[in-house]
Design a protein around this motif. Structure first.
Motif, PDB file in Angstrom:
ATOM      1  N   SER A   1       3.550   6.918  -6.471  1.00 58.93           N
ATOM      2  CA  SER A   1       3.574   5.694  -6.059  1.00 58.93           C
ATOM      3  C   SER A   1       2.830   4.203  -5.496  1.00 58.93           C
ATOM      4  O   SER A   1       2.079   4.788  -4.618  1.00 58.93           O
ATOM      5  CB  SER A   1       5.049   5.185  -5.482  1.00 58.93           C
ATOM      6  OG  SER A   1       4.862   5.806  -3.886  1.00 58.93           O
ATOM      7  N   VAL A   2       2.779   3.093  -5.271  1.00 58.47           N
ATOM      8  CA  VAL A   2       1.676   2.111  -4.665  1.00 58.47           C
ATOM      9  C   VAL A   2       3.124   1.046  -4.390  1.00 58.47           C
ATOM     10  O   VAL A   2       3.746   0.690  -5.201  1.00 58.47           O
ATOM     11  CB  VAL A   2       0.755   1.721  -5.253  1.00 58.47           C
ATOM     12  CG1 VAL A   2       0.054   0.972  -5.033  1.00 58.47           C
ATOM     13  CG2 VAL A   2       0.131   3.008  -6.207  1.00 58.47           C
ATOM     14  N   THR A   3       2.385   1.189  -2.828  1.00 58.67           N
ATOM     15  CA  THR A   3       3.629   0.066  -2.083  1.00 58.67           C
ATOM     16  C   THR A   3       2.109  -0.976  -0.938  1.00 58.67           C
ATOM     17  O   THR A   3       0.963  -0.405  -1.493  1.00 58.67           O
ATOM     18  CB  THR A   3       4.322   0.531  -0.662  1.00 58.67           C
ATOM     19  OG1 THR A   3       5.081   1.607  -2.060  1.00 58.67           O
ATOM     20  CG2 THR A   3       4.125  -0.537  -0.504  1.00 58.67           C
ATOM     21  N   VAL A   4       2.493  -1.901  -2.360  1.00 59.60           N
ATOM     22  CA  VAL A   4       1.701  -3.120  -1.797  1.00 59.60           C
ATOM     23  C   VAL A   4       2.196  -4.243  -0.866  1.00 59.60           C
ATOM     24  O   VAL A   4       3.176  -4.248  -0.444  1.00 59.60           O
ATOM     25  CB  VAL A   4       1.394  -4.374  -2.591  1.00 59.60           C
ATOM     26  CG1 VAL A   4       0.227  -5.361  -2.365  1.00 59.60           C
ATOM     27  CG2 VAL A   4       1.326  -3.830  -4.901  1.00 59.60           C
ATOM     28  N   ARG A   5       1.662  -4.140   1.062  1.00 62.89           N
ATOM     29  CA  ARG A   5       1.702  -4.644   1.479  1.00 62.89           C
ATOM     30  C   ARG A   5       0.696  -6.337   1.364  1.00 62.89           C
ATOM     31  O   ARG A   5      -0.117  -6.439   1.323  1.00 62.89           O
ATOM     32  CB  ARG A   5       1.622  -3.919   2.807  1.00 62.89           C
ATOM     33  CG  ARG A   5       2.500  -2.582   2.975  1.00 62.89           C
ATOM     34  CD  ARG A   5       2.133  -2.335   3.953  1.00 62.89           C
ATOM     35  NE  ARG A   5       0.755  -1.275   4.300  1.00 62.89           N
ATOM     36  CZ  ARG A   5      -0.096  -1.481   4.989  1.00 62.89           C
ATOM     37  NH1 ARG A   5       0.402  -2.116   5.687  1.00 62.89           N
ATOM     38  NH2 ARG A   5      -1.398  -0.495   5.161  1.00 62.89           N
ATOM     39  N   ASP A   6       1.418  -7.690   2.314  1.00 68.81           N
ATOM     40  CA  ASP A   6       0.956  -9.100   2.559  1.00 68.81           C
ATOM     41  C   ASP A   6      -0.108  -8.273   3.656  1.00 68.81           C
ATOM     42  O   ASP A   6      -0.110  -7.718   4.479  1.00 68.81           O
ATOM     43  CB  ASP A   6       2.004  -9.673   2.164  1.00 68.81           C
ATOM     44  CG  ASP A   6       2.771  -9.697   3.700  1.00 68.81           C
ATOM     45  OD1 ASP A   6       2.574  -9.109   4.307  1.00 68.81           O
ATOM     46  OD2 ASP A   6       3.468 -10.548   3.664  1.00 68.81           O
ATOM     47  N   SER A   7      -0.459  -9.454   3.668  1.00 72.85           N
ATOM     48  CA  SER A   7      -1.532  -9.924   5.372  1.00 72.85           C
ATOM     49  C   SER A   7      -1.599  -9.519   6.420  1.00 72.85           C
ATOM     50  O   SER A   7      -1.546  -8.638   7.139  1.00 72.85           O
ATOM     51  CB  SER A   7      -2.466 -11.535   4.916  1.00 72.85           C
ATOM     52  OG  SER A   7      -1.222 -12.121   5.033  1.00 72.85           O
ATOM     53  N   ASP A   8      -0.026  -9.991   6.471  1.00 67.30           N
ATOM     54  CA  ASP A   8       1.315  -9.277   7.545  1.00 67.30           C
ATOM     55  C   ASP A   8       1.894  -8.309   7.207  1.00 67.30           C
ATOM     56  O   ASP A   8       2.099  -7.439   8.869  1.00 67.30           O
ATOM     57  CB  ASP A   8       2.136 -10.631   7.908  1.00 67.30           C
ATOM     58  CG  ASP A   8       2.167 -11.983   7.729  1.00 67.30           C
ATOM     59  OD1 ASP A   8       1.085 -12.123   8.993  1.00 67.30           O
ATOM     60  OD2 ASP A   8       2.789 -12.566   7.478  1.00 67.30           O
ATOM     61  N   ARG A   9       1.184  -7.255   6.416  1.00 65.86           N
ATOM     62  CA  ARG A   9       1.798  -6.239   6.526  1.00 65.86           C
ATOM     63  C   ARG A   9       2.211  -5.509   6.555  1.00 65.86           C
ATOM     64  O   ARG A   9       3.352  -4.662   6.381  1.00 65.86           O
ATOM     65  CB  ARG A   9       1.348  -5.181   8.213  1.00 65.86           C
ATOM     66  CG  ARG A   9      -0.758  -4.904   7.802  1.00 65.86           C
ATOM     67  CD  ARG A   9      -1.431  -4.195   8.024  1.00 65.86           C
ATOM     68  NE  ARG A   9      -2.878  -4.759   8.897  1.00 65.86           N
ATOM     69  CZ  ARG A   9      -3.461  -3.647   9.287  1.00 65.86           C
ATOM     70  NH1 ARG A   9      -3.628  -2.707   9.138  1.00 65.86           N
ATOM     71  NH2 ARG A   9      -5.018  -4.736   8.938  1.00 65.86           N
ATOM     72  N   ARG A  10       3.399  -6.914   5.957  1.00 65.89           N
ATOM     73  CA  ARG A  10       4.946  -6.549   5.035  1.00 65.89           C
ATOM     74  C   ARG A  10       4.739  -5.745   3.947  1.00 65.89           C
ATOM     75  O   ARG A  10       4.507  -6.359   3.114  1.00 65.89           O
ATOM     76  CB  ARG A  10       5.646  -8.043   5.379  1.00 65.89           C
ATOM     77  CG  ARG A  10       6.299  -8.125   6.637  1.00 65.89           C
ATOM     78  CD  ARG A  10       6.848  -9.214   6.677  1.00 65.89           C
ATOM     79  NE  ARG A  10       6.521 -10.449   6.053  1.00 65.89           N
ATOM     80  CZ  ARG A  10       5.537 -11.765   6.410  1.00 65.89           C
ATOM     81  NH1 ARG A  10       6.299 -12.346   7.591  1.00 65.89           N
ATOM     82  NH2 ARG A  10       5.068 -12.251   5.161  1.00 65.89           N
ATOM     83  N   PRO A  11       5.316  -5.137   3.635  1.00 66.76           N
ATOM     84  CA  PRO A  11       5.924  -4.852   1.900  1.00 66.76           C
ATOM     85  C   PRO A  11       6.417  -5.680   1.387  1.00 66.76           C
ATOM     86  O   PRO A  11       7.850  -6.091   1.244  1.00 66.76           O
ATOM     87  CB  PRO A  11       6.229  -2.975   1.854  1.00 66.76           C
ATOM     88  CG  PRO A  11       6.952  -2.587   3.433  1.00 66.76           C
ATOM     89  CD  PRO A  11       6.504  -3.674   3.685  1.00 66.76           C
ATOM     90  N   ILE A  12       5.397  -5.797  -0.190  1.00 67.07           N
ATOM     91  CA  ILE A  12       6.120  -7.144  -0.914  1.00 67.07           C
ATOM     92  C   ILE A  12       5.904  -6.663  -2.096  1.00 67.07           C
ATOM     93  O   ILE A  12       6.980  -7.441  -3.543  1.00 67.07           O
ATOM     94  CB  ILE A  12       4.940  -8.531  -0.952  1.00 67.07           C
ATOM     95  CG1 ILE A  12       3.668  -7.490  -1.232  1.00 67.07           C
ATOM     96  CG2 ILE A  12       5.004  -8.818   0.278  1.00 67.07           C
ATOM     97  CD1 ILE A  12       2.578  -8.656  -1.429  1.00 67.07           C
ATOM     98  N   PHE A  13       5.683  -5.373  -2.912  1.00 67.34           N
ATOM     99  CA  PHE A  13       5.373  -4.696  -4.107  1.00 67.34           C
ATOM    100  C   PHE A  13       5.473  -3.294  -3.978  1.00 67.34           C
ATOM    101  O   PHE A  13       5.022  -2.590  -3.424  1.00 67.34           O
ATOM    102  CB  PHE A  13       4.594  -5.582  -4.889  1.00 67.34           C
ATOM    103  CG  PHE A  13       4.872  -4.837  -6.038  1.00 67.34           C
ATOM    104  CD1 PHE A  13       5.307  -5.547  -7.839  1.00 67.34           C
ATOM    105  CD2 PHE A  13       3.495  -3.696  -6.735  1.00 67.34           C
ATOM    106  CE1 PHE A  13       5.518  -4.819  -8.756  1.00 67.34           C
ATOM    107  CE2 PHE A  13       3.521  -3.060  -8.253  1.00 67.34           C
ATOM    108  CZ  PHE A  13       4.341  -4.360  -9.371  1.00 67.34           C
ATOM    109  N   GLN A  14       6.439  -2.691  -4.902  1.00 70.98           N
ATOM    110  CA  GLN A  14       6.224  -0.880  -5.734  1.00 70.98           C
ATOM    111  C   GLN A  14       6.027  -0.937  -6.931  1.00 70.98           C
ATOM    112  O   GLN A  14       7.659  -1.713  -7.004  1.00 70.98           O
ATOM    113  CB  GLN A  14       7.529  -0.290  -4.537  1.00 70.98           C
ATOM    114  CG  GLN A  14       6.908   1.120  -4.240  1.00 70.98           C
ATOM    115  CD  GLN A  14       7.279   1.638  -3.331  1.00 70.98           C
ATOM    116  OE1 GLN A  14       9.141   1.615  -3.241  1.00 70.98           O
ATOM    117  NE2 GLN A  14       7.614   3.021  -2.979  1.00 70.98           N
ATOM    118  N   ALA A  15       5.121  -0.149  -7.347  1.00 72.94           N
ATOM    119  CA  ALA A  15       5.331   0.898  -8.607  1.00 72.94           C
ATOM    120  C   ALA A  15       4.951   2.275  -8.396  1.00 72.94           C
ATOM    121  O   ALA A  15       4.516   3.022  -7.720  1.00 72.94           O
ATOM    122  CB  ALA A  15       4.068  -0.110  -8.969  1.00 72.94           C
TER     123      ALA A  15
END
Length: 76
Positions: A52-66
């Motif tokens: 799995s890959v979790t994407v975090r935004d510039s505030d380091r909050r998770p925003i997407f996972q695949a």
């Protein structure tokens, strides 16, 4: 905008550097693009696994996972 891509494939790898991308759609596309090659390296050696890959935004909050999963077994 900077995005961070954390990968889990038996172990968790946290991205502390990040990648500059235009927007969330580019971050999603990047996450999906890196998922397949990682899975290709892991899946041939395992009978059951997931990546799995979790994407975090510039505030380091998770925003997407695949994620991708492989479950295999003989039928007979």
């Amino acid at each position: 905008m900077r995005f961070y891509f954390d990968v889990t494939n038996g172990e968790h790898s946290r991205d502390d550097i990040g990648t500059e991308l235009a927007d969330r759609d580019e971050a999603r596309a990047e996450a999906l693009a890196v998922l397949a090659p990682i899975a290709g390296d892991v899946f041939p050696d395992e009978k059951a696994c997931s990546v799995s890959v979790t994407v975090r935004d510039s505030d380091r909050r998770p925003i997407f996972q695949a994620s991708l999963a492989l479950v295999e077994g003989w039928i007979d």
